[in-house]
Design an enzyme around this catalytic site. Sequence first.
Site, mmCIF file in Angstrom:
data_model
loop_
_atom_site.group_PDB
_atom_site.id
_atom_site.type_symbol
_atom_site.label_atom_id
_atom_site.label_comp_id
_atom_site.label_asym_id
_atom_site.label_seq_id
_atom_site.Cartn_x
_atom_site.Cartn_y
_atom_site.Cartn_z
ATOM 1 N N ASP A 14 44.841 18.480 48.690
ATOM 2 C CA ASP A 14 44.504 18.913 50.053
ATOM 3 C C ASP A 14 43.506 17.986 50.746
ATOM 4 O O ASP A 14 42.452 18.430 51.199
ATOM 5 C CB ASP A 14 43.930 20.343 50.026
ATOM 6 C CG ASP A 14 44.771 21.306 49.215
ATOM 7 O OD1 ASP A 14 46.006 21.202 49.297
ATOM 8 O OD2 ASP A 14 44.201 22.148 48.509
ATOM 9 N N GLU A 187 50.592 26.427 57.058
ATOM 10 C CA GLU A 187 49.199 26.417 56.594
ATOM 11 C C GLU A 187 48.602 25.036 56.812
ATOM 12 O O GLU A 187 49.222 24.144 57.391
ATOM 13 C CB GLU A 187 49.152 26.794 55.107
ATOM 14 C CG GLU A 187 49.958 25.853 54.217
ATOM 15 C CD GLU A 187 50.008 26.288 52.761
ATOM 16 O OE1 GLU A 187 49.147 27.065 52.319
ATOM 17 O OE2 GLU A 187 50.924 25.844 52.048
#
Length: 538
Positions: A14, A187
């Site tokens: 991420d 997301e």
Amino acid sequence: MKIVNPVLPGFNADPSMIRVGDTYYIANSTFEWFPGVRLHESKDMVHWQLLPSPLSTTTLLDMKGNPASGGIWAPDLSYADGKFWLVYTDVKVTEGAFKDMTNYLTTATDIRGPWSDPIKLNGVGFDASLFHDQDGRKYLVQQTWDHREYHHPFDGITLTELDVTTMKLKPETARTIYRGTEVKLVEGPHLYQKDGYYYLFAAEGGTVFTHQEVVARSKTLDENSFETEPDGPFITNFDTPDMEIQKQGHGALVNTPSGEWYYASLCARPWNHANESRHDPRGWSTLGRETAIQKVEWDDQGWPRVVGGHGGQVEVEAPKDAILSAGSADHSRHDEFDQPALDLDWNTLRVPFTAKMGHTGKGYLELVGRGSLASNFDVSMIAQRWQAFNFTAETKVKFDPFSYQQMAGLTNFYNDKHWSWVFLTHDENRGKVIEVAENNHGNYTSYLKDHAVKLPDDIDEVWLRTQVEKQTYYYEYSFDGQEWHRIPVELDAAVLSDDYVLQTYGGFFTGAFVGLAAVDYSGYEVPAQFGYFDYQEK
């Protein structure tokens, strides 16, 4: 120079990448591992230097009891008003209908800290990022969680204004700006401004082999105003199964001082057993989700496109204005534990390394025996990421157990239900012995049992080693540090992969670690001393 992907090998998921002046920074998720948020810096995007983690105190991060793959999800790093802003999420529930979480904000004028006490923002959803608009306003952009079983749990991307005077969100301003595509699971949002548009980058498809990143844009930040990029997605490996890197998606965009554009994305490098198809199953990602960087160009309609196609490239042209940075592709290291604090590569589970757990700095590491490796509380273990498919790790341990409830040794660890280790313990019939055990989907197996290696009476310390060979690994021991004996137990490395854990558990977001641990669940806290740790990539 060439950027060779992944630029951050091993569990570095991420990525949130920014540039400040001539320096690039990447912040990565750390989940239940402490300290929270992994930071690197570079001036060329090729060589990256590990920095101190910002969430290094329990004031900033309290994860005791967090489930595996809870904790820090998708931190967002930004720079504005002369300081660094870090938004991070502490997730307390990973399984079931709910994702109980809290989003926090901390700031620092220096990337190395100190970081301010955390400001609580909200718990609307995870993957929150902070957008600094050109008009001076600031907004929290986040995935939105819906627990209702008759709705999809990923309820679009919500934008909420942050009052810069009170540093509190204004919930009355909250609005859904993007619902995503039919791929769903939208997301990981990040907002950018360019040429009169707001560009929203968001991940979809789940952080597995169907993962992708889409881009949408709008002239305003009004509700449902964003239009998805045509001929997308922006990046994915779903339809490039033969590429070395897979799962690209969630990430962040950055431009160089001379105007080039790059995108940092999570990725994975799966491997297969000899009897498996490379396409199904796609493979086993023992190194977890890593960080890759792709070059980006803008088409004549003003949409970003990955150079080389949406599958990306393993080798990418480095920025033309890059300044050569320090760094190496080999992450081999040796630690004699002669410093009063642990090196930056070491991590602990959920809580910081304190005197309650042990100490270092006298030429050895002492770990106080505490809970088992299956516990989410009070685990005495320090560990480092697997950063190569093939490596050797070894240590020397001195331990004097008087019960089979006391164990100390070298572990390969994914989470509380997936790990193995070679360790010293006490057998009531044979005295001090060496055993190998594995926890697989939570099922514990002792491999040597009555054939555990008995220590000679004149031996009070033992050398332990693991040899990891991509698909398999095994353990060895020595009584003198010179002559090594292989223990005849070969273990499947796939058990320590995201993809294997996903079969039975929804928290599958980290990667394999190798580390040192001491267990004494009898409660007598017998300590173990480790003389050194050596990790050598092959």
